[in-house]
Enzyme design. Structure first.
Site, PDB file in Angstrom:
ATOM      1  N   SER A 194      35.033  41.010  45.390  1.00  0.00           N
ATOM      2  CA  SER A 194      33.567  40.866  45.172  1.00  0.00           C
ATOM      3  C   SER A 194      32.757  39.590  45.368  1.00  0.00           C
ATOM      4  O   SER A 194      31.550  39.646  45.495  1.00  0.00           O
ATOM      5  CB  SER A 194      33.131  41.334  43.721  1.00  0.00           C
ATOM      6  OG  SER A 194      32.944  42.879  43.476  1.00  0.00           O
TER       7      SER A 194
ATOM      8  N   LYS B 141      30.402  39.451  48.152  1.00  0.00           N
ATOM      9  CA  LYS B 141      28.986  39.772  48.055  1.00  0.00           C
ATOM     10  C   LYS B 141      28.039  38.610  48.002  1.00  0.00           C
ATOM     11  O   LYS B 141      27.063  38.578  48.631  1.00  0.00           O
ATOM     12  CB  LYS B 141      28.791  40.532  46.999  1.00  0.00           C
ATOM     13  CG  LYS B 141      29.799  41.883  46.672  1.00  0.00           C
ATOM     14  CD  LYS B 141      29.713  42.350  45.148  1.00  0.00           C
ATOM     15  CE  LYS B 141      30.630  43.661  45.299  1.00  0.00           C
ATOM     16  NZ  LYS B 141      30.932  44.288  43.927  1.00  0.00           N
TER      17      LYS B 141
ATOM     18  N   TYR C 115      32.101  47.553  54.162  1.00  0.00           N
ATOM     19  CA  TYR C 115      31.984  46.947  52.681  1.00  0.00           C
ATOM     20  C   TYR C 115      33.739  46.805  52.282  1.00  0.00           C
ATOM     21  O   TYR C 115      33.809  45.802  51.670  1.00  0.00           O
ATOM     22  CB  TYR C 115      31.348  48.095  51.610  1.00  0.00           C
ATOM     23  CG  TYR C 115      31.534  47.778  50.095  1.00  0.00           C
ATOM     24  CD1 TYR C 115      30.632  46.601  49.754  1.00  0.00           C
ATOM     25  CD2 TYR C 115      32.399  48.309  49.464  1.00  0.00           C
ATOM     26  CE1 TYR C 115      31.078  46.290  48.326  1.00  0.00           C
ATOM     27  CE2 TYR C 115      32.497  48.087  48.333  1.00  0.00           C
ATOM     28  CZ  TYR C 115      31.814  47.022  47.436  1.00  0.00           C
ATOM     29  OH  TYR C 115      32.173  46.722  46.255  1.00  0.00           O
TER      30      TYR C 115
ATOM     31  N   TYR D  71      29.139  40.928  36.330  1.00  0.00           N
ATOM     32  CA  TYR D  71      28.824  42.342  35.642  1.00  0.00           C
ATOM     33  C   TYR D  71      28.362  42.280  34.313  1.00  0.00           C
ATOM     34  O   TYR D  71      27.583  41.609  34.031  1.00  0.00           O
ATOM     35  CB  TYR D  71      30.463  43.411  35.926  1.00  0.00           C
ATOM     36  CG  TYR D  71      30.941  43.099  36.871  1.00  0.00           C
ATOM     37  CD1 TYR D  71      30.424  43.306  38.107  1.00  0.00           C
ATOM     38  CD2 TYR D  71      32.312  42.534  36.995  1.00  0.00           C
ATOM     39  CE1 TYR D  71      31.038  43.135  39.493  1.00  0.00           C
ATOM     40  CE2 TYR D  71      33.055  42.045  38.208  1.00  0.00           C
ATOM     41  CZ  TYR D  71      32.452  42.515  39.547  1.00  0.00           C
ATOM     42  OH  TYR D  71      33.069  42.029  40.557  1.00  0.00           O
TER      43      TYR D  71
ATOM     44  N   VAL E  90      37.829  41.438  41.463  1.00  0.00           N
ATOM     45  CA  VAL E  90      38.720  42.081  40.919  1.00  0.00           C
ATOM     46  C   VAL E  90      40.166  41.672  41.396  1.00  0.00           C
ATOM     47  O   VAL E  90      41.261  42.022  40.908  1.00  0.00           O
ATOM     48  CB  VAL E  90      38.721  43.618  40.758  1.00  0.00           C
ATOM     49  CG1 VAL E  90      37.480  44.181  39.979  1.00  0.00           C
ATOM     50  CG2 VAL E  90      38.792  44.141  42.175  1.00  0.00           C
TER      51      VAL E  90
HETATM   52  N1  GLU Z   1      36.085  46.089  46.292  1.00  0.00           N
HETATM   53  C1  GLU Z   1      35.820  46.261  44.776  1.00  0.00           C
HETATM   54  C2  GLU Z   1      35.390  47.751  44.616  1.00  0.00           C
HETATM   55  O1  GLU Z   1      34.185  48.055  45.375  1.00  0.00           O
HETATM   56  C3  GLU Z   1      35.174  45.297  44.598  1.00  0.00           C
HETATM   57  C4  GLU Z   1      34.942  45.023  43.000  1.00  0.00           C
HETATM   58  C5  GLU Z   1      35.123  43.919  42.292  1.00  0.00           C
HETATM   59  O2  GLU Z   1      35.706  42.992  42.904  1.00  0.00           O
HETATM   60  O3  GLU Z   1      34.279  43.512  41.493  1.00  0.00           O
HETATM   61  O4  GLU Z   1      35.503  48.225  43.618  1.00  0.00           O
END
Ligand code: GLU
Length: 307
Positions: free
Chosen positions: A63, A66, A190, A242, A260
């Protein structure tokens, strides 16, 4: 600043926690990572780099990507980005679907999965999935001056093969008219952006512009405008972890983004950028040892934006 005692304090604070937390296993290819890894890199405006542990070892940035796609979208589309995604903390898990129904398919922010999928969808609609991924990799290589950065295709495939939740989010948004391409095309981009592998050194260097008004202090290239840089940092501070974002702001007080894969990117405006990596996560998906390291770093440096 004398970095020796700072790094020693971080080492001492993190040592008892190494290996704690739970490695993400919902993406099978991520589950194999050694939980005892810990790396950290701090890059200053002068380009000086201070490191600890496994700072050379590439990991899946997940993530954290992003932040880079949000920067691209603000560059390409400006304020219109906010027509399709909000900028409020979600208070929910990174892949939650609950709010999307009440909020008519407009995700809370660009740093949760639904919001990042919309951002990638915007970029893909303006070019193509391959072009977006290529542009992202080219930018990361250019920012960090390292041509070895690449996508881990096995992780991307593993994520796609187990990506029911992300597909559900994307189809749900499509039902509200908030997807411009086919779900598979945007999700393909993505999954690949999340599967970029970088080391703490490369990541901290690539994001250095975020600590210096959007301008890379070494190459002097303006990556995003000053205004958007300030706002990307604001979104990272309020939404970067989050349902753990408030706790991270309380403990660390720096704009940050966790992934993650166990990475955390943190921005100390005017000072530098820090990347940490340790695969064991807390229940919200933030690296446990990484957060301890950053907590110690702000304590020792006074770099929290709240001083
Ligand atoms: N590629 C992961 C997903 O879409 C990213 C989640 C993350 O790193 O928080 O679930």
């Amino acid at each position: 600043m004398d970095w020796k005692p700072v790094l020693a304090a971080i080492e001492a604070a993190t040592a008892p926690h190494i290996g704690s937390g739970k490695v993400a296993d919902y993406i099978p290819a991520l589950a194999r990572v050694d939980p005892s890894k810990f790396g950290m890199a701090v890059v200053l405006g002068s380009g000086e780099m201070l490191t600890l542990g496994d700072s050379h070892e590439p990991f899946s940035i997940q993530s954290i990507s992003k932040v880079f796609t949000l920067s691209m979208a603000l560059r390409w589309f400006g304020e219109s980005v906010w027509d399709r995604v909000g900028r409020e903390p979600s208070g929910s898990a990174f892949n939650s679907i609950i709010q999307l129904e009440n909020e008519k398919g407009i995700p809370r922010n660009p740093l949760i999965n639904a919001g990042a999928i919309v951002i990638t969808d915007m970029l893909v609609a303006a070019s193509s999935a391959d072009a977006v991924v290529n542009e992202l990799i080219a930018r990361l290589r250019r920012f960090s001056g390292d041509e070895t950065i690449k996508i881990d295709e096995e992780v991307a495939e593993s994520e796609s093969a187990t990506g029911s939740r992300n597909r559900a989010l994307a189809y749900f948004m499509a039902s509200f008219g908030n997807m411009n391409n086919s779900v598979e095309e945007s999700l393909g981009a993505y999954f690949r952006q999340c599967a970029v592998r970088m080391s703490c050194r490369q990541l901290a260097r690539a994001a250095l512009f975020l600590a210096f008004d959007g301008r890379d202090p070494i190459t002097r290239e303006q990556m995003v405008s000053r205004e958007y840089c300030r706002r990307i940092n604001a979104v990272m501070m309020s939404c970067g972890h989050y349902d753990n974002s408030g706790d991270f702001a309380y403990r660390i007080g720096l704009p940050g983004k966790s992934g993650v894969g166990g990475g955390i990117l943190a921005v100390a405006p005017g000072h530098g950028v820090i990347a940490t990596w340790s695969p064991g996560l807390n229940a919200a998906g933030t690296s446990m040892v990484g957060a301890v390291a950053l907590e110690e770093l702000v304590e020792a440096t006074g770099w929290s934006v709240f001083v």
